[in-house]
Design a protein around this motif. Structure first.
Motif, PDB file in Angstrom:
ATOM      1  N   UNK A 110       0.795  -1.222   0.000  1.00  0.00           N
ATOM      2  CA  UNK A 110       0.000   0.000   0.000  1.00  0.00           C
ATOM      3  C   UNK A 110       0.829   1.273   0.000  1.00  0.00           C
ATOM      4  N   UNK A 111       0.129   2.400   0.002  1.00  0.00           N
ATOM      5  CA  UNK A 111       0.788   3.702   0.000  1.00  0.00           C
ATOM      6  C   UNK A 111       1.450   3.977   1.350  1.00  0.00           C
ATOM      7  N   UNK A 112       2.538   4.732   1.298  1.00  0.00           N
ATOM      8  CA  UNK A 112       3.215   5.133   2.525  1.00  0.00           C
ATOM      9  C   UNK A 112       3.936   6.460   2.306  1.00  0.00           C
ATOM     10  N   UNK A 113       4.231   7.124   3.416  1.00  0.00           N
ATOM     11  CA  UNK A 113       5.005   8.365   3.386  1.00  0.00           C
ATOM     12  C   UNK A 113       6.350   8.117   4.053  1.00  0.00           C
ATOM     13  N   UNK A 114       7.383   8.755   3.533  1.00  0.00           N
ATOM     14  CA  UNK A 114       8.712   8.664   4.123  1.00  0.00           C
ATOM     15  C   UNK A 114       8.980   9.918   4.939  1.00  0.00           C
ATOM     16  N   UNK A 115       9.485   9.731   6.145  1.00  0.00           N
ATOM     17  CA  UNK A 115       9.929  10.844   6.978  1.00  0.00           C
ATOM     18  C   UNK A 115      11.308  10.478   7.497  1.00  0.00           C
ATOM     19  N   UNK A 116      12.251  11.419   7.448  1.00  0.00           N
ATOM     20  CA  UNK A 116      13.608  11.067   7.858  1.00  0.00           C
ATOM     21  C   UNK A 116      14.439  12.269   8.254  1.00  0.00           C
TER      22      UNK A 116
END
Length: 273
Positions: A110-116
């Motif tokens: 599924x869709x996901x967001x990256x945060x880093x």
């Protein structure tokens, strides 16, 4: 328990080779999460768990968090800083060395967001690892060196405009959401930082030959001070006359340098190949 107290209690030693600079300021942590647009319906992939301060803030909002970390010396830190979080999985793997299928087996399809909060030395490889993949990533919100942040969102005919600017534009749109002083990190790095959000559009320029456009961009910035005719001559084996003819056919000046071309210009030029 404050971050510095956790690090001291676990006798954690920073690994300079991994570019470890952690954030403890609560307002900044909340700001990064706000900038990322995370909602309670979102799956979030964090790159670099670090001391877990940003991880905990993300998990307080997101549906599920998968946080990737390479330094197993942080396990005792996580046992203190991340205890009691039930929508979090920490994975001690290097995302840059994982194939898409391996990644999907953990995070899903599924869709996901990256945060880093990225170590500076992996910024470009990490961004391109997600932008060029078949993974269902919708955005990347990343802390980067301020100079790199300017490059990611630069305009044509500026000193910061570069190949990475166009690599981002090929697949999405980048925005600097906030600037962050070096004093906000522990230990403090030697440079200031910026938070950049890249909204990904995998359908952008659908039907265009992105591999060819990318090759043209790399060629154009290979020798920045030379004209595009010279760079095309070197990279594509064209005579200068042939290269000039292609530029003119694309509506460009034969004396133009690559830094002056917009993404649309590169798309038009690609049609001549």
């Amino acid at each position: 328990m404050k971050m510095k107290d956790v690090l001291q209690a676990t006798s954690f030693r920073f690994n300079k080779a991994l570019g470890q600079n952690f954030i403890s300021d609560t307002n900044l942590l909340k700001g990064i999460v706000t900038d990322s647009g995370i909602t309670p319906d979102d799956v979030v992939v964090e790159i670099g768990t670090g001391a877990g301060t940003l991880t905990r803030q993300i998990a307080s909002v997101a549906k599920q968090v998968y946080s990737f970390e390479v330094d197993q010396n942080l396990i005792p830190v996580h046992e203190l800083s991340l205890s009691g979080i039930d929508n979090l999985q920490v994975i001690f793997r290097d995302v840059l060395k994982m194939k898409d299928d391996e990644f999907k087996s953990i995070v899903g399809e599924g869709e996901f967001k990256v945060v880093a909060n990225l170590p500076y030395y992996i910024t470009t490889p990490l961004i391109m690892r997600f932008l060029e993949s078949d993974l269902n990533v919708t955005s990347l919100t990343i802390m980067v060196q301020e100079e790199v942040g300017r490059r990611l969102v630069a305009k044509p005919n500026t000193a910061d405009y570069s190949a990475i600017t166009l690599a981002v534009l090929l697949r999405g749109e980048g925005t600097i959401t906030r600037k962050v002083g070096r004093n906000m990190f522990y230990p403090a790095p030697n440079v200031d930082s910026a938070v950049v959000r890249i909204d990904v559009d995998k359908d952008k320029l659908a039907g265009e030959n992105k591999a060819l456009i990318h090759k043209l961009v790399r060629s154009a910035f290979l020798m920045r001070r030379k004209t595009l005719v010279n760079n095309l001559n070197a990279s594509f084996g064209l005579s200068k006359t042939e290269a000039a003819e292609k530029l003119i056919a694309a509506g460009l000046d034969e004396r133009v340098r690559g830094e002056a071309l917009s993404l649309e210009d590169y798309v038009n030029l690609s049609h001549q190949f």
